[in-house]
Design a protein around this motif. Sequence first.
Motif, PDB file in Angstrom:
ATOM      1  N   ILE A   4       0.860  -1.180   0.000  1.00 16.46           N
ATOM      2  CA  ILE A   4       0.000   0.000   0.000  1.00 16.46           C
ATOM      3  C   ILE A   4       0.895   1.228   0.000  1.00 16.46           C
ATOM      4  N   TYR A   5       0.761   2.042  -1.022  1.00 17.79           N
ATOM      5  CA  TYR A   5       1.468   3.311  -1.113  1.00 17.79           C
ATOM      6  C   TYR A   5       0.518   4.395  -0.593  1.00 17.79           C
ATOM      7  N   PHE A   6       1.023   5.290   0.221  1.00 18.80           N
ATOM      8  CA  PHE A   6       0.122   6.315   0.750  1.00 18.80           C
ATOM      9  C   PHE A   6       0.791   7.692   0.779  1.00 18.80           C
ATOM     10  N   HIS A  35      10.956   8.589  -2.897  1.00 19.75           N
ATOM     11  CA  HIS A  35      10.922   9.304  -4.170  1.00 19.75           C
ATOM     12  C   HIS A  35      10.502   8.342  -5.278  1.00 19.75           C
ATOM     13  N   ILE A  36       9.193   8.116  -5.364  1.00 18.29           N
ATOM     14  CA  ILE A  36       8.628   7.195  -6.346  1.00 18.29           C
ATOM     15  C   ILE A  36       7.614   7.949  -7.192  1.00 18.29           C
ATOM     16  N   ASP A  37       7.749   7.843  -8.499  1.00 13.84           N
ATOM     17  CA  ASP A  37       6.768   8.437  -9.402  1.00 13.84           C
ATOM     18  C   ASP A  37       5.525   7.546  -9.391  1.00 13.84           C
ATOM     19  N   PRO A  38       4.362   8.061  -8.964  1.00 14.23           N
ATOM     20  CA  PRO A  38       3.152   7.230  -8.883  1.00 14.23           C
ATOM     21  C   PRO A  38       2.816   6.516 -10.182  1.00 14.23           C
ATOM     22  N   SER A  39       3.159   7.125 -11.313  1.00 11.49           N
ATOM     23  CA  SER A  39       2.848   6.492 -12.599  1.00 11.49           C
ATOM     24  C   SER A  39       3.695   5.249 -12.849  1.00 11.49           C
ATOM     25  N   ASP A  40       4.769   5.083 -12.053  1.00  7.82           N
ATOM     26  CA  ASP A  40       5.625   3.905 -12.192  1.00  7.82           C
ATOM     27  C   ASP A  40       5.160   2.739 -11.329  1.00  7.82           C
ATOM     28  N   GLN A  57      -2.726  11.298 -11.596  1.00  6.19           N
ATOM     29  CA  GLN A  57      -3.557  11.258 -12.797  1.00  6.19           C
ATOM     30  C   GLN A  57      -3.246  10.067 -13.697  1.00  6.19           C
ATOM     31  N   LYS A  58      -2.026   9.547 -13.617  1.00  7.88           N
ATOM     32  CA  LYS A  58      -1.621   8.474 -14.534  1.00  7.88           C
ATOM     33  C   LYS A  58      -1.415   7.129 -13.845  1.00  7.88           C
TER      34      LYS A  58
END
Length: 270
Positions: A4-6, A35-40, A57-58
């Motif tokens: 779970i990312y929050f 430091h993680i790009d949510p789209s990744d 959004q992505k």
Amino acid sequence: MKSIYFKTDNDGLIGEIGAFCQEEGFQSIDLSREHIDPSDIKYGFIVADARFSNLFQKVKVPIAFVGDPDDYNTPHYILDENAKLIHIKSFIDSAMNGGVIANISSNCRLKKISYHYEIGNDIFSIDKIVYNLTKDFVYFFKISDLQKIRIGLSEMITNAIEHGNLEITGEEKFFATENDSYYDLLNQKLQDSKFKNRKVNIFVAISQKLLKITIKDKGKGFDTSKIKKEHTEEDLYKLHGRGILIASMYFDEINYNKKGNVVELIKKVT
């Protein structure tokens, strides 16, 4: 590992996410620190404050917002600021099983269920049927336990349709499976006027202490005295009786009526 990312400023919700992850064996990852790009993110689930919606959004994984963002059009779940552990569980379980995107209110806590379902012989949709039957069980069981309950229940409903309503014997199933004609046999039975309109009735009662599921088919029944009391590992690989064995691994009791067309599944809520 399931994760779970929050990204939330809600300390109470962070604590609930931590409690869920500890209970269910998930990994919790704070996107405010990592430091993680949510789209990744390709696997897992995301919980974030609605005001951060522009950052997500992505995303391609299920996401639940604390509050409803105005500018976010991708399907999402909504948690309110008072969300508790049970509402995190509801989000995860629904997302894992293709449930409908819906608001999850912290003011709603299920305490007891009692209902009656009638289903047709749609043996090709057992997984969907079982999910619909059990989606509210998340209020009573850990998700890991709930998945086991679903496996056992799926086997017993399949038995009720296959051996009960459609009257496919163990010998017929074995022969058809060996000759790669099982689905032909199923379709033949499903089109037979004697069997096609039969229903399976399922009665569910669950409280904070006990789950009881009763399954009744319209078949002739069977000799329940032939059910083995003890099993070996080898029995798991046999077609005949395998469903009862699997269900017995996940329920505390399995009780049949004398005729053999009604089975009661019991599991303690711990």
